[in-house]
Design a protein around this motif. Structure first.
Motif, PDB file in Angstrom:
ATOM      1  N   ARG A  22       0.785  -1.309   0.099  1.00  8.54           N
ATOM      2  CA  ARG A  22       0.081  -0.047   0.017  1.00  8.54           C
ATOM      3  C   ARG A  22       0.814   1.353  -0.079  1.00  8.54           C
ATOM      4  O   ARG A  22       0.650   2.380  -0.753  1.00  8.54           O
ATOM      5  CB  ARG A  22      -0.751   0.022   1.216  1.00  8.54           C
ATOM      6  N   VAL A  23       1.680   1.136   0.782  1.00 11.01           N
ATOM      7  CA  VAL A  23       2.683   2.447   1.141  1.00 11.01           C
ATOM      8  C   VAL A  23       3.468   2.825  -0.336  1.00 11.01           C
ATOM      9  O   VAL A  23       3.508   3.949  -0.738  1.00 11.01           O
ATOM     10  CB  VAL A  23       3.657   2.566   2.133  1.00 11.01           C
ATOM     11  N   VAL A  24       4.138   1.791  -0.843  1.00 11.48           N
ATOM     12  CA  VAL A  24       5.083   1.871  -1.907  1.00 11.48           C
ATOM     13  C   VAL A  24       4.011   2.211  -3.256  1.00 11.48           C
ATOM     14  O   VAL A  24       4.206   3.269  -3.753  1.00 11.48           O
ATOM     15  CB  VAL A  24       5.837   0.633  -2.392  1.00 11.48           C
ATOM     16  N   ILE A  25       2.840   1.617  -3.538  1.00 11.66           N
ATOM     17  CA  ILE A  25       2.220   2.085  -4.490  1.00 11.66           C
ATOM     18  C   ILE A  25       1.421   3.301  -4.267  1.00 11.66           C
ATOM     19  O   ILE A  25       1.491   4.252  -5.279  1.00 11.66           O
ATOM     20  CB  ILE A  25       1.063   0.944  -4.799  1.00 11.66           C
TER      21      ILE A  25
ATOM     22  N   ILE B  45      -2.050   4.761   1.004  1.00 11.95           N
ATOM     23  CA  ILE B  45      -0.969   4.787   2.099  1.00 11.95           C
ATOM     24  C   ILE B  45      -1.505   4.766   3.482  1.00 11.95           C
ATOM     25  O   ILE B  45      -1.008   4.142   4.443  1.00 11.95           O
ATOM     26  CB  ILE B  45      -0.329   6.430   2.096  1.00 11.95           C
ATOM     27  N   LEU B  46      -2.963   5.452   3.639  1.00  8.84           N
ATOM     28  CA  LEU B  46      -3.546   5.368   4.915  1.00  8.84           C
ATOM     29  C   LEU B  46      -4.323   4.257   5.158  1.00  8.84           C
ATOM     30  O   LEU B  46      -4.629   3.689   6.231  1.00  8.84           O
ATOM     31  CB  LEU B  46      -4.364   6.777   5.041  1.00  8.84           C
ATOM     32  N   GLY B  47      -4.727   3.330   3.940  1.00  6.60           N
ATOM     33  CA  GLY B  47      -5.522   2.317   4.120  1.00  6.60           C
ATOM     34  C   GLY B  47      -7.168   2.761   4.480  1.00  6.60           C
ATOM     35  O   GLY B  47      -7.600   2.363   5.130  1.00  6.60           O
ATOM     36  N   LEU B  48      -7.294   4.080   3.770  1.00 10.14           N
ATOM     37  CA  LEU B  48      -8.515   4.594   3.871  1.00 10.14           C
ATOM     38  C   LEU B  48      -9.433   4.402   2.764  1.00 10.14           C
ATOM     39  O   LEU B  48      -8.962   5.128   1.790  1.00 10.14           O
ATOM     40  CB  LEU B  48      -8.195   5.936   4.390  1.00 10.14           C
TER      41      LEU B  48
ATOM     42  N   ALA C 273      -9.976   3.931  -3.231  1.00  9.30           N
ATOM     43  CA  ALA C 273      -8.375   4.389  -3.484  1.00  9.30           C
ATOM     44  C   ALA C 273      -7.869   3.604  -4.807  1.00  9.30           C
ATOM     45  O   ALA C 273      -7.185   4.000  -5.602  1.00  9.30           O
ATOM     46  CB  ALA C 273      -7.606   4.393  -2.030  1.00  9.30           C
ATOM     47  N   ALA C 274      -8.096   2.149  -4.397  1.00  9.07           N
ATOM     48  CA  ALA C 274      -7.467   1.383  -5.653  1.00  9.07           C
ATOM     49  C   ALA C 274      -8.366   1.505  -6.863  1.00  9.07           C
ATOM     50  O   ALA C 274      -7.704   1.650  -7.840  1.00  9.07           O
ATOM     51  CB  ALA C 274      -7.687  -0.122  -5.193  1.00  9.07           C
TER      52      ALA C 274
ATOM     53  N   ALA D 260      -1.105  -4.183  -8.825  1.00 10.03           N
ATOM     54  CA  ALA D 260      -0.914  -3.971  -7.290  1.00 10.03           C
ATOM     55  C   ALA D 260      -2.444  -3.295  -6.762  1.00 10.03           C
ATOM     56  O   ALA D 260      -2.380  -3.815  -5.705  1.00 10.03           O
ATOM     57  CB  ALA D 260       0.225  -3.080  -7.151  1.00 10.03           C
ATOM     58  N   ALA D 261      -2.775  -2.359  -7.657  1.00 12.13           N
ATOM     59  CA  ALA D 261      -4.198  -1.995  -6.989  1.00 12.13           C
ATOM     60  C   ALA D 261      -5.352  -2.759  -7.177  1.00 12.13           C
ATOM     61  O   ALA D 261      -6.138  -2.895  -6.137  1.00 12.13           O
ATOM     62  CB  ALA D 261      -4.508  -0.673  -7.970  1.00 12.13           C
TER      63      ALA D 261
END
Length: 165
Positions: free
Chosen positions: A18-21, A76-79, A84-85, A117-118
């Motif tokens: 999540r953070v890298v993408i 990044i936040l997982g929100l 987001a994806a 990845a998304a």
């Protein structure tokens, strides 16, 4: 021993992904919107979109930049991870459509990797190290929300692609 769903190894792996993408996408979005990180900014990016056959190039640059920046931040936040994806997937489908072949320098292998990845994050969810854990509705039915997000991204991307000359 393999990792069981919901264990810390899986959660850490999803966090890293999540953070890298998310950082990659947020940085690309701010390049378009603000010219940060040696980006072109809205005017030049708008000209690029116009050259690629999109109507209202600057508006499309804003939409793409916001999708990348906000989608990246969400990852990044997982929100709101499915949405987001979906933002990332939709932008990447359009990016792939403007490429010429699979391999660089004008290929789409990079965009395809980001898309995959998304999609993986939409389907698997963000893991337990995410703000989505505070939203009970997103802790259940991950697969349904992930599939719905992928369909949403594909439909919106197709509509946008249909506007190209």
């Amino acid at each position: 021993m393999t990792a069981a769903p919901g264990d810390i190894a899986t959660d850490l792996g999803l966090l890293v992904l999540r953070v890298v993408i998310g950082v990659i996408m947020a940085a690309h979005g701010t390049q378009k919107l603000f010219g940060w990180f040696h980006g072109n900014g809205l005017t030049a990016t708008g000209r690029y979109f116009t050259a690629q056959g999109y109507p209202a190039g600057k508006t499309m640059a804003v939409i793409a930049g916001l999708s990348e920046a906000l989608g990246g931040l969400g990852l990044i936040l997982g929100l709101l991870t499915p949405l987001a994806a979906a933002a990332v997937i939709g932008v990447m489908i359009n990016a792939i459509a403007t490429k010429h072949g699979f391999f660089a320098p004008k290929g789409y292998e990079y965009e395809l990797a980001l898309t995959a990845a998304a999609v993986a994050l939409a389907l698997a969810g963000p893991g337990r190290l995410a703000l989505d854990q505070a939203l009970p509705v997103l802790r259940v039915r991950r697969l349904i929300y992930g599939l719905a997000a992928i369909v949403l991204a594909a439909v919106v991307a197709a509509v946008v692609l249909a506007t190209r000359n």
